[in-house]
Design a protein around this motif. Structure first.
Motif, PDB file in Angstrom:
ATOM      1  N   VAL A 194       0.571  -1.523   0.422  1.00  0.00           N
ATOM      2  CA  VAL A 194      -0.140   0.099  -0.087  1.00  0.00           C
ATOM      3  C   VAL A 194       1.151   1.305   0.212  1.00  0.00           C
ATOM      4  O   VAL A 194       0.829   2.232  -0.961  1.00  0.00           O
ATOM      5  CB  VAL A 194      -1.049  -0.545   1.853  1.00  0.00           C
ATOM      6  CG1 VAL A 194      -1.994   1.437   1.548  1.00  0.00           C
ATOM      7  CG2 VAL A 194      -2.162  -0.882   1.480  1.00  0.00           C
ATOM      8  N   SER A 195       1.634   1.268   0.657  1.00  0.00           N
ATOM      9  CA  SER A 195       2.723   2.366   1.160  1.00  0.00           C
ATOM     10  C   SER A 195       4.145   2.597  -0.678  1.00  0.00           C
ATOM     11  O   SER A 195       4.030   3.420  -0.941  1.00  0.00           O
ATOM     12  CB  SER A 195       3.026   2.630   2.067  1.00  0.00           C
ATOM     13  OG  SER A 195       2.871   2.095   3.737  1.00  0.00           O
ATOM     14  N   ALA A 196       4.212   1.385  -0.901  1.00  0.00           N
ATOM     15  CA  ALA A 196       5.014   1.244  -2.189  1.00  0.00           C
ATOM     16  C   ALA A 196       3.752   1.823  -2.990  1.00  0.00           C
ATOM     17  O   ALA A 196       4.670   2.080  -4.533  1.00  0.00           O
ATOM     18  CB  ALA A 196       5.447  -0.015  -1.721  1.00  0.00           C
ATOM     19  N   GLY A 232      -0.606  -0.710  -8.224  1.00  0.00           N
ATOM     20  CA  GLY A 232      -0.846  -0.834  -8.775  1.00  0.00           C
ATOM     21  C   GLY A 232      -0.713   0.740  -9.508  1.00  0.00           C
ATOM     22  O   GLY A 232      -2.239   0.877 -10.028  1.00  0.00           O
ATOM     23  N   LEU A 233      -0.784   1.288  -9.047  1.00  0.00           N
ATOM     24  CA  LEU A 233      -0.389   2.556  -9.268  1.00  0.00           C
ATOM     25  C   LEU A 233       0.592   3.016 -10.950  1.00  0.00           C
ATOM     26  O   LEU A 233       1.317   2.793 -10.732  1.00  0.00           O
ATOM     27  CB  LEU A 233      -0.064   3.877  -8.166  1.00  0.00           C
ATOM     28  CG  LEU A 233      -0.843   4.063  -7.166  1.00  0.00           C
ATOM     29  CD1 LEU A 233      -0.337   5.662  -6.392  1.00  0.00           C
ATOM     30  CD2 LEU A 233      -2.312   4.186  -7.371  1.00  0.00           C
ATOM     31  N   THR A 234       0.595   3.901 -11.390  1.00  0.00           N
ATOM     32  CA  THR A 234       1.325   4.277 -12.616  1.00  0.00           C
ATOM     33  C   THR A 234       2.763   4.248 -12.097  1.00  0.00           C
ATOM     34  O   THR A 234       2.715   5.164 -11.628  1.00  0.00           O
ATOM     35  CB  THR A 234       0.684   5.672 -13.362  1.00  0.00           C
ATOM     36  OG1 THR A 234      -0.467   4.866 -13.898  1.00  0.00           O
ATOM     37  CG2 THR A 234       1.453   5.245 -14.648  1.00  0.00           C
ATOM     38  N   ILE A 247       6.014   6.865  -5.206  1.00  0.00           N
ATOM     39  CA  ILE A 247       5.112   6.607  -6.657  1.00  0.00           C
ATOM     40  C   ILE A 247       4.141   7.545  -6.542  1.00  0.00           C
ATOM     41  O   ILE A 247       3.251   8.056  -6.039  1.00  0.00           O
ATOM     42  CB  ILE A 247       4.645   4.596  -6.749  1.00  0.00           C
ATOM     43  CG1 ILE A 247       5.423   4.200  -6.837  1.00  0.00           C
ATOM     44  CG2 ILE A 247       3.493   5.045  -8.398  1.00  0.00           C
ATOM     45  CD1 ILE A 247       6.455   3.686  -8.017  1.00  0.00           C
ATOM     46  N   GLU A 248       4.348   8.797  -7.753  1.00  0.00           N
ATOM     47  CA  GLU A 248       3.377   9.930  -8.154  1.00  0.00           C
ATOM     48  C   GLU A 248       1.793   9.386  -7.477  1.00  0.00           C
ATOM     49  O   GLU A 248       1.249   8.211  -8.224  1.00  0.00           O
ATOM     50  CB  GLU A 248       3.961  10.508  -9.196  1.00  0.00           C
ATOM     51  CG  GLU A 248       2.824  11.614  -9.864  1.00  0.00           C
ATOM     52  CD  GLU A 248       3.031  12.034 -10.596  1.00  0.00           C
ATOM     53  OE1 GLU A 248       2.534  13.333 -11.280  1.00  0.00           O
ATOM     54  OE2 GLU A 248       4.165  11.364 -11.376  1.00  0.00           O
ATOM     55  N   GLY A 249       1.756  10.804  -6.911  1.00  0.00           N
ATOM     56  CA  GLY A 249      -0.308   9.809  -6.647  1.00  0.00           C
ATOM     57  C   GLY A 249      -0.279   8.817  -5.469  1.00  0.00           C
ATOM     58  O   GLY A 249      -1.597   9.065  -4.957  1.00  0.00           O
TER      59      GLY A 249
END
Length: 312
Positions: free
Chosen positions: A45-47, A50-52, A68-70
């Protein structure tokens, strides 16, 4: 003439005061401009899973991972103008994180899966690298004004996953008549089974040690503990019955959250932030991946960041 001397003395005194005040102001300004340091401990989650931009192949031999951005650590970093130490690694358990913050702790039989290992052999932890890792973690925590801790979901899920991975590996070994490896894995199965049984019992011990480790290195930093959310809270099995599965797993996270929020003997050392209704791909109908992933959406990460920032 005496009046002139008095005037000159007065002017000299004023000039000296101006110099002293200017120097003090400069020193104070210099002190206040010291960069805000934020250290993030956590799992996928903190890493930002699933985000771009997330890289699933980033190695566990790396001490820090990209922010990770966002993701919520990225949002907090920008809001505080901070330098970030990103120690969040996907699949981390409390056991793995405790190894980094408790130099007397050697983990368990699965620790090598998420910590540096010798020649990528998960059963052989590279303790020289781990010691170097611990040094980096200690230095980061000592310099920090803020530390966030988001950990625990994998304590119960990773033993089962690792058992599956090991079973597959053993089956291949058996078919190829690699008997020594099969015997080694049979021993490992027993350790995995024991790990699953003890997962919840060990969670509290590990969590206590994590908080104590942070406080050992930094007596004054703000520690924010992020609760674990049930990503399947509003999800139903896609069948004619529409059976909700959230209630079946609620007790897992409820027990962990209750301990962190109310029962931990070090409760006064940190601020607990509840995350029970965070938006994830599993419970957010607006997500294009609805029902396909347990991790927070961009909106979910914004929720987490806002609650942490509010706690500050």
């Amino acid at each position: 003439m005496k009046h002139i001397k008095k005037i000159l003395l007065a002017l000299t005194a004023v000039a000296m005061m101006v110099v002293l005040l200017t120097t003090s102001a400069f020193a104070a300004g210099k002190k206040s401009s010291k960069q805000y340091v934020y250290t993030c401990f956590g799992d996928s989650v903190s890493a930002g899973y699933g985000l771009t931009g997330y890289n699933a192949d980033y190695g566990y031999d790396k001490f820090t991972w990209p922010t990770i951005e966002g993701s919520f650590p990225d949002i907090i970093r920008d809001a505080k103008g901070a330098k970030i130490n990103q120690f969040a690694h996907s699949a981390y358990r409390t056991t793995d994180l405790r190894v980094l913050l408790d130099r007397s702790f050697t983990g368990d039989s699965m620790a090598g899966y998420r910590l540096p290992s010798v020649n990528n052999d998960e059963r052989n932890i590279d303790w020289n690298r781990v010691e170097a890792y611990r040094d980096v973690v200690e230095k980061a925590v000592r310099a920090s004004k803020l530390v966030t801790v988001e950990i625990g979901v994998n304590d119960s899920s990773m033993p089962a996953l690792n058992a599956t991975e090991t079973f597959s590996d053993s089956l291949t070994s058996a078919l190829s008549l690699n008997i020594p490896r099969v015997i080694k894995d049979v021993t490992f199965y027993g350790a995995l089974a024991e790990g699953e049984i003890n997962a919840f019992r060990l969670f509290s011990q590990n969590f206590d040690a994590i908080i104590a480790g942070i406080r050992k290195y930094n007596k004054s930093c703000k520690i924010v503990v992020i609760g674990n959310f049930n990503p399947m809270k509003d999800y139903k099995i896609p069948s004619g019955f529409g059976l909700p599965i959230g209630p079946f797993v609620d007790p897992i996270f409820a027990n962990q959250n209750n301990y962190m929020q109310n029962q931990c003997p070090l409760r006064d050392q940190y601020t607990y932030v509840d995350m029970t209704d965070v938006k994830t791909h599993m419970n957010d109908p607006e997500s294009p991946m609805y029902g396909a992933d347990f991790h927070p959406t961009y909106n979910g990460h914004r929720q987490i960041a806002n609650r942490v920032l509010a706690a500050l």
